[in-house]
Design a protein around this motif. Structure first.
Motif, PDB file in Angstrom:
ATOM      1  N   ARG A   3      61.596  47.988  97.271  1.00  0.00           N
ATOM      2  CA  ARG A   3      61.887  47.047  96.187  1.00  0.00           C
ATOM      3  C   ARG A   3      62.836  45.943  96.657  1.00  0.00           C
ATOM      4  O   ARG A   3      62.674  44.779  96.285  1.00  0.00           O
ATOM      5  CB  ARG A   3      62.458  47.778  94.980  1.00  0.00           C
ATOM      6  N   SER A  58      58.477  43.011  91.276  1.00  0.00           N
ATOM      7  CA  SER A  58      57.155  42.673  90.735  1.00  0.00           C
ATOM      8  C   SER A  58      56.036  43.090  91.687  1.00  0.00           C
ATOM      9  O   SER A  58      55.010  43.614  91.243  1.00  0.00           O
ATOM     10  CB  SER A  58      57.056  41.196  90.376  1.00  0.00           C
ATOM     11  N   HIS A  59      56.236  42.895  92.991  1.00  0.00           N
ATOM     12  CA  HIS A  59      55.212  43.313  93.961  1.00  0.00           C
ATOM     13  C   HIS A  59      55.024  44.830  93.922  1.00  0.00           C
ATOM     14  O   HIS A  59      53.896  45.328  93.865  1.00  0.00           O
ATOM     15  CB  HIS A  59      55.574  42.867  95.375  1.00  0.00           C
ATOM     16  N   ASP A  61      55.869  46.941  91.566  1.00  0.00           N
ATOM     17  CA  ASP A  61      55.316  47.354  90.271  1.00  0.00           C
ATOM     18  C   ASP A  61      53.804  47.147  90.225  1.00  0.00           C
ATOM     19  O   ASP A  61      53.069  48.006  89.727  1.00  0.00           O
ATOM     20  CB  ASP A  61      55.992  46.596  89.124  1.00  0.00           C
ATOM     21  N   ARG A  62      53.333  46.007  90.767  1.00  0.00           N
ATOM     22  CA  ARG A  62      51.877  45.756  90.813  1.00  0.00           C
ATOM     23  C   ARG A  62      51.174  46.793  91.687  1.00  0.00           C
ATOM     24  O   ARG A  62      50.123  47.316  91.326  1.00  0.00           O
ATOM     25  CB  ARG A  62      51.576  44.354  91.346  1.00  0.00           C
ATOM     26  N   ALA A  63      51.760  47.088  92.850  1.00  0.00           N
ATOM     27  CA  ALA A  63      51.151  48.072  93.762  1.00  0.00           C
ATOM     28  C   ALA A  63      51.110  49.452  93.113  1.00  0.00           C
ATOM     29  O   ALA A  63      50.105  50.162  93.221  1.00  0.00           O
ATOM     30  CB  ALA A  63      51.920  48.119  95.082  1.00  0.00           C
ATOM     31  N   GLU A  64      52.186  49.823  92.445  1.00  0.00           N
ATOM     32  CA  GLU A  64      52.239  51.127  91.773  1.00  0.00           C
ATOM     33  C   GLU A  64      51.218  51.198  90.643  1.00  0.00           C
ATOM     34  O   GLU A  64      50.540  52.204  90.474  1.00  0.00           O
ATOM     35  CB  GLU A  64      53.646  51.405  91.242  1.00  0.00           C
ATOM     36  N   ALA A  65      51.100  50.131  89.870  1.00  0.00           N
ATOM     37  CA  ALA A  65      50.156  50.094  88.756  1.00  0.00           C
ATOM     38  C   ALA A  65      48.709  50.159  89.244  1.00  0.00           C
ATOM     39  O   ALA A  65      47.848  50.733  88.567  1.00  0.00           O
ATOM     40  CB  ALA A  65      50.367  48.832  87.915  1.00  0.00           C
ATOM     41  N   ALA A  66      48.448  49.604  90.410  1.00  0.00           N
ATOM     42  CA  ALA A  66      47.090  49.592  90.969  1.00  0.00           C
ATOM     43  C   ALA A  66      46.755  50.885  91.698  1.00  0.00           C
ATOM     44  O   ALA A  66      45.601  51.121  92.055  1.00  0.00           O
ATOM     45  CB  ALA A  66      46.921  48.407  91.910  1.00  0.00           C
ATOM     46  N   GLY A 104      50.977  35.029  94.983  1.00  0.00           N
ATOM     47  CA  GLY A 104      50.007  36.109  94.847  1.00  0.00           C
ATOM     48  C   GLY A 104      49.787  36.815  96.160  1.00  0.00           C
ATOM     49  O   GLY A 104      50.636  36.798  97.043  1.00  0.00           O
ATOM     50  N   THR A 105      48.618  37.408  96.305  1.00  0.00           N
ATOM     51  CA  THR A 105      48.313  38.139  97.534  1.00  0.00           C
ATOM     52  C   THR A 105      47.290  37.406  98.380  1.00  0.00           C
ATOM     53  O   THR A 105      46.929  37.877  99.437  1.00  0.00           O
ATOM     54  CB  THR A 105      47.793  39.554  97.219  1.00  0.00           C
TER      55      THR A 105
END
Length: 136
Positions: free
Chosen positions: A17, A23-24, A26-31, A133-134
């Protein structure tokens, strides 16, 4: 998870983190899915909890080394992610440039040229205050 692994995972998540931003992560965890969750746990513990959390090198130094290695390996998405992370690690644009000059000599001009294009695009997004973004 054993107690040691749990502590390692907590350390890894804190370091991840700190480097990549909430935010990165959190996005990875959510995906994350059942399929790739073991991989996410592995990189959190091994890469972030072990290697990135060691005290011998600063976050800035680890950032520079990581960008050079990823550029040499042609890992475009990861180069972009770690160039964005320089906002958190303290690695300067000059540091990134110098790392990529080393890549040119030791891993090849095409690899460095491509990584420089990626870094320039990411820095432009960062300067414009845009979430890059990615995409690379």
């Amino acid at each position: 998870m054993s107690e040691t692994q749990s502590a390692r995972h907590r350390q890894g998540m804190a370091t991840r983190r700190a480097v990549l931003g909430d935010s990165h992560v959190d996005r990875a965890e959510a995906a994350s899915t059942e399929f790739d969750r073991p991989f996410q746990e592995l990189i959190t513990e091994a890469a972030w909890g072990h290697v990135w959390s060691r005290p011998a090198l600063s976050m800035r130094e680890r950032s520079i080394v990581t960008i050079a290695l990823l550029a040499a390996l042609g890992q475009d998405d990861e180069v972009a992610m770690h160039v964005r992370a320089t906002a958190n690690t303290g690695a300067s644009r000059e540091d990134v440039r110098e790392a990529l000059l080393h890549v040119a000599i030791y891993a090849g001009v095409p690899a460095a040229n491509h990584a420089i294009k990626i870094a320039k695009r990411i820095f432009e997004h960062m300067d414009a205050g845009q979430a890059a973004g990615t995409e690379v």
